[in-house]
Design a protein around this motif. Structure first.
Motif, PDB file in Angstrom:
ATOM      1  N   UNK A   1       1.108  -1.015  -0.031  1.00 51.83           N
ATOM      2  CA  UNK A   1      -0.362   0.062   0.022  1.00 51.83           C
ATOM      3  C   UNK A   1       0.659   1.321   0.380  1.00 51.83           C
ATOM      4  N   UNK A   2       1.814   1.587   0.772  1.00 52.51           N
ATOM      5  CA  UNK A   2       2.740   2.543   0.779  1.00 52.51           C
ATOM      6  C   UNK A   2       3.509   2.765  -0.516  1.00 52.51           C
ATOM      7  N   UNK A   3       3.438   1.599  -0.991  1.00 51.79           N
ATOM      8  CA  UNK A   3       4.458   1.465  -2.470  1.00 51.79           C
ATOM      9  C   UNK A   3       3.969   2.064  -3.561  1.00 51.79           C
ATOM     10  N   UNK A   4       2.443   1.207  -3.751  1.00 51.10           N
ATOM     11  CA  UNK A   4       1.153   2.039  -4.548  1.00 51.10           C
ATOM     12  C   UNK A   4       0.829   3.752  -4.330  1.00 51.10           C
ATOM     13  N   UNK A   5       0.941   4.124  -2.849  1.00 55.81           N
ATOM     14  CA  UNK A   5       1.030   5.463  -2.646  1.00 55.81           C
ATOM     15  C   UNK A   5       1.846   6.443  -3.248  1.00 55.81           C
ATOM     16  N   UNK A   6       3.847   6.011  -3.147  1.00 56.83           N
ATOM     17  CA  UNK A   6       4.446   6.132  -3.764  1.00 56.83           C
ATOM     18  C   UNK A   6       4.336   6.162  -5.464  1.00 56.83           C
ATOM     19  N   UNK A   7       3.846   5.540  -5.869  1.00 62.84           N
ATOM     20  CA  UNK A   7       4.364   5.075  -6.905  1.00 62.84           C
ATOM     21  C   UNK A   7       3.350   6.708  -7.771  1.00 62.84           C
ATOM     22  N   UNK A   8       1.780   6.134  -7.312  1.00 62.98           N
ATOM     23  CA  UNK A   8       0.800   6.289  -7.666  1.00 62.98           C
ATOM     24  C   UNK A   8       0.656   8.441  -7.416  1.00 62.98           C
ATOM     25  N   UNK A   9       0.932   8.576  -6.182  1.00 62.86           N
ATOM     26  CA  UNK A   9       0.424  10.101  -6.348  1.00 62.86           C
ATOM     27  C   UNK A   9       2.216  10.528  -6.398  1.00 62.86           C
ATOM     28  N   UNK A  10       3.044  10.200  -5.600  1.00 66.58           N
ATOM     29  CA  UNK A  10       4.399  10.674  -5.978  1.00 66.58           C
ATOM     30  C   UNK A  10       5.024  10.467  -7.671  1.00 66.58           C
ATOM     31  N   UNK A  11       5.311   9.197  -7.796  1.00 64.01           N
ATOM     32  CA  UNK A  11       5.859   9.504  -9.199  1.00 64.01           C
ATOM     33  C   UNK A  11       4.570   9.123 -10.930  1.00 64.01           C
ATOM     34  N   UNK A  12       3.756   9.304 -10.732  1.00 66.57           N
ATOM     35  CA  UNK A  12       2.210  10.051 -11.551  1.00 66.57           C
ATOM     36  C   UNK A  12       2.011   8.661 -11.467  1.00 66.57           C
ATOM     37  N   UNK A  13       2.192   6.883 -11.845  1.00 66.87           N
ATOM     38  CA  UNK A  13       2.069   5.960 -12.720  1.00 66.87           C
ATOM     39  C   UNK A  13       0.679   5.866 -12.426  1.00 66.87           C
ATOM     40  N   UNK A  14       0.334   5.200 -13.509  1.00 68.74           N
ATOM     41  CA  UNK A  14      -1.107   4.939 -13.191  1.00 68.74           C
ATOM     42  C   UNK A  14      -1.364   3.566 -13.072  1.00 68.74           C
ATOM     43  N   UNK A  15      -2.901   3.406 -11.517  1.00 65.99           N
ATOM     44  CA  UNK A  15      -3.055   1.995 -10.747  1.00 65.99           C
ATOM     45  C   UNK A  15      -3.808   1.565 -11.990  1.00 65.99           C
ATOM     46  N   UNK A  16      -2.853   0.018 -12.924  1.00 69.38           N
ATOM     47  CA  UNK A  16      -3.650  -0.550 -13.847  1.00 69.38           C
ATOM     48  C   UNK A  16      -4.648  -1.329 -13.025  1.00 69.38           C
ATOM     49  N   UNK A  17      -4.062  -2.269 -11.928  1.00 66.33           N
ATOM     50  CA  UNK A  17      -4.747  -3.682 -11.918  1.00 66.33           C
ATOM     51  C   UNK A  17      -4.191  -3.810 -10.279  1.00 66.33           C
ATOM     52  N   UNK A  18      -5.353  -4.223  -9.241  1.00 67.11           N
ATOM     53  CA  UNK A  18      -4.574  -4.282  -7.910  1.00 67.11           C
ATOM     54  C   UNK A  18      -5.721  -6.049  -7.209  1.00 67.11           C
ATOM     55  N   UNK A  19      -4.972  -6.794  -7.166  1.00 64.78           N
ATOM     56  CA  UNK A  19      -6.087  -7.541  -7.677  1.00 64.78           C
ATOM     57  C   UNK A  19      -4.734  -8.503  -6.389  1.00 64.78           C
ATOM     58  N   UNK A  20      -6.175  -9.868  -5.396  1.00 65.55           N
ATOM     59  CA  UNK A  20      -5.681 -10.233  -4.334  1.00 65.55           C
ATOM     60  C   UNK A  20      -6.036 -11.957  -4.792  1.00 65.55           C
ATOM     61  N   UNK A  21      -4.871 -12.979  -5.639  1.00 62.66           N
ATOM     62  CA  UNK A  21      -5.074 -13.868  -5.663  1.00 62.66           C
ATOM     63  C   UNK A  21      -5.210 -14.854  -5.110  1.00 62.66           C
ATOM     64  N   UNK A  22      -4.870 -14.845  -3.348  1.00 62.11           N
ATOM     65  CA  UNK A  22      -5.164 -15.584  -2.566  1.00 62.11           C
ATOM     66  C   UNK A  22      -4.282 -15.052  -1.380  1.00 62.11           C
TER      67      UNK A  22
END
Length: 122
Positions: A16-37
């Motif tokens: 979750x911290x990495x998602x926040x960094x890459x979306x809010x900080x680096x401006x990446x687009x979140x394509x998928x967030x899937x819990x496989x198991x």
């Protein structure tokens, strides 16, 4: 035959911290967030304009967080990229002008290392 690099796994300790960094900080687009198991979570993020994405999550890699080094993004204007990353709260190096391009460098919260390059005129 074309060989296209489309996904690079980046090891992180806190998804979750990495998602926040890459979306809010680096401006990446979140394509998928899937819990496989319960053991596997797959998250895919893509830099704006890129054909290649990164994958982060749990149960994906057997390497320590921060082990990815030398990841590189290419931009048209490294000064604008530097300004945008700084404005978004990313700790980024000063611009370095070298014969093979101009660069800024940053790391994610786990220490995975990124370079942002503006290619020299051809």
């Amino acid at each position: 035959m074309d060989w296209k690099l489309e996904l690079v796994a980046v090891p992180v300790s806190d998804v979750d911290r990495a998602i926040a960094f890459y979306t809010d900080g680096a401006g990446f687009h979140l394509d998928h967030d899937h819990r496989v198991s319960d053991e596997v979570r797959f998250v895919q993020l893509t830099p704006p304009g890129s054909a290649c994405s990164i994958a982060i999550g749990t149960g994906l890699l057997d390497v320590p967080p921060g082990a990815a080094q030398g990841l590189q993004l290419v931009v048209d204007d490294v000064e604008v990229a530097h300004e945008e990353l700084t404005r978004r709260g990313v700790e980024v190096s000063e611009v370095q002008h070298l014969p093979w391009g101009s660069f800024v460098f940053f790391s994610d919260p786990d220490g995975n290392g990124w370079a942002v390059q503006q290619l020299p005129p051809r």
